[in-house]
Design a protein around this motif. Structure first.
Motif, PDB file in Angstrom:
ATOM      1  N   ARG A  19       1.379   5.150   7.827  1.00 42.42           N
ATOM      2  CA  ARG A  19       1.511   4.383   6.587  1.00 42.42           C
ATOM      3  C   ARG A  19       1.276   2.926   6.945  1.00 42.42           C
ATOM      4  N   ASP A  39       2.615  -7.473   2.244  1.00 43.19           N
ATOM      5  CA  ASP A  39       2.022  -6.319   1.560  1.00 43.19           C
ATOM      6  C   ASP A  39       2.286  -5.026   2.326  1.00 43.19           C
ATOM      7  N   ALA A  42       5.856  -3.988   1.855  1.00 41.82           N
ATOM      8  CA  ALA A  42       6.068  -3.416   0.529  1.00 41.82           C
ATOM      9  C   ALA A  42       5.606  -1.960   0.488  1.00 41.82           C
ATOM     10  N   VAL A  43       4.492  -1.653   1.159  1.00 46.49           N
ATOM     11  CA  VAL A  43       3.992  -0.277   1.211  1.00 46.49           C
ATOM     12  C   VAL A  43       4.976   0.610   1.968  1.00 46.49           C
ATOM     13  N   ARG A  45       8.243   0.163   2.383  1.00 43.94           N
ATOM     14  CA  ARG A  45       9.472   0.332   1.597  1.00 43.94           C
ATOM     15  C   ARG A  45       9.269   1.280   0.416  1.00 43.94           C
ATOM     16  N   ALA A  46       8.050   1.340  -0.126  1.00 47.24           N
ATOM     17  CA  ALA A  46       7.768   2.195  -1.283  1.00 47.24           C
ATOM     18  C   ALA A  46       7.608   3.667  -0.884  1.00 47.24           C
ATOM     19  N   ASP A  47       7.414   3.943   0.401  1.00 45.16           N
ATOM     20  CA  ASP A  47       7.212   5.321   0.855  1.00 45.16           C
ATOM     21  C   ASP A  47       8.552   6.052   0.881  1.00 45.16           C
ATOM     22  N   PRO A  48       8.727   7.105   0.078  1.00 51.50           N
ATOM     23  CA  PRO A  48      10.000   7.818   0.048  1.00 51.50           C
ATOM     24  C   PRO A  48      10.264   8.628   1.318  1.00 51.50           C
TER      25      PRO A  48
END
Length: 114
Positions: A19, A39, A42-43, A45-48
């Motif tokens: 990721r 950026d 943010a990617v 942190r957005a990955d569950p």
């Protein structure tokens, strides 16, 4: 592009995957400070499927104080300490002064009761 100045620790919850251009394993791994942009963070942190932890960079350990060189004995050929070293050495002896405190607590308590 703003670089993140902290350590980012990640752990893949699905055993490992890529990721934001980085491989994240099942065991926690640290991404050094300055390696990620806002950026990319943010990617991540957005990955569950990723646990993301922000860790402040370690502080510099305190540097040990340098010991003053021992004054050279006369006749050894070593240079004598300069004025700055002599002043520092004199300050080290300042703790031996008597500040006029009574050593006998009985005398001190009797004087306060009057």
């Amino acid at each position: 592009m703003v670089v993140i100045p902290v350590i980012v620790r990640t752990r893949s919850l699905r055993g490992g995957h890529y990721r934001a251009g980085l491989k994240h394993g099942a065991e926690p791994g640290d991404i050094p400070p300055g390696s990620l942009t806002e950026d990319q963070l943010a990617v991540l942190r957005a990955d569950p499927d990723l646990e993301v932890e922000i860790i402040d960079p370690p502080q510099e350990p305190p540097q040990p104080r340098k010991k003053k060189p021992a004054p050279a004995a006369e006749g050894t050929g070593a240079p004598a300490p300069g004025p700055a070293e002599a002043a520092e050495a004199a300050e080290g002896d300042a703790g031996d002064e008597d500040f006029g405190f009574d050593d006998d607590p009985a005398q001190a308590s009797g004087a306060e009761g009057r």
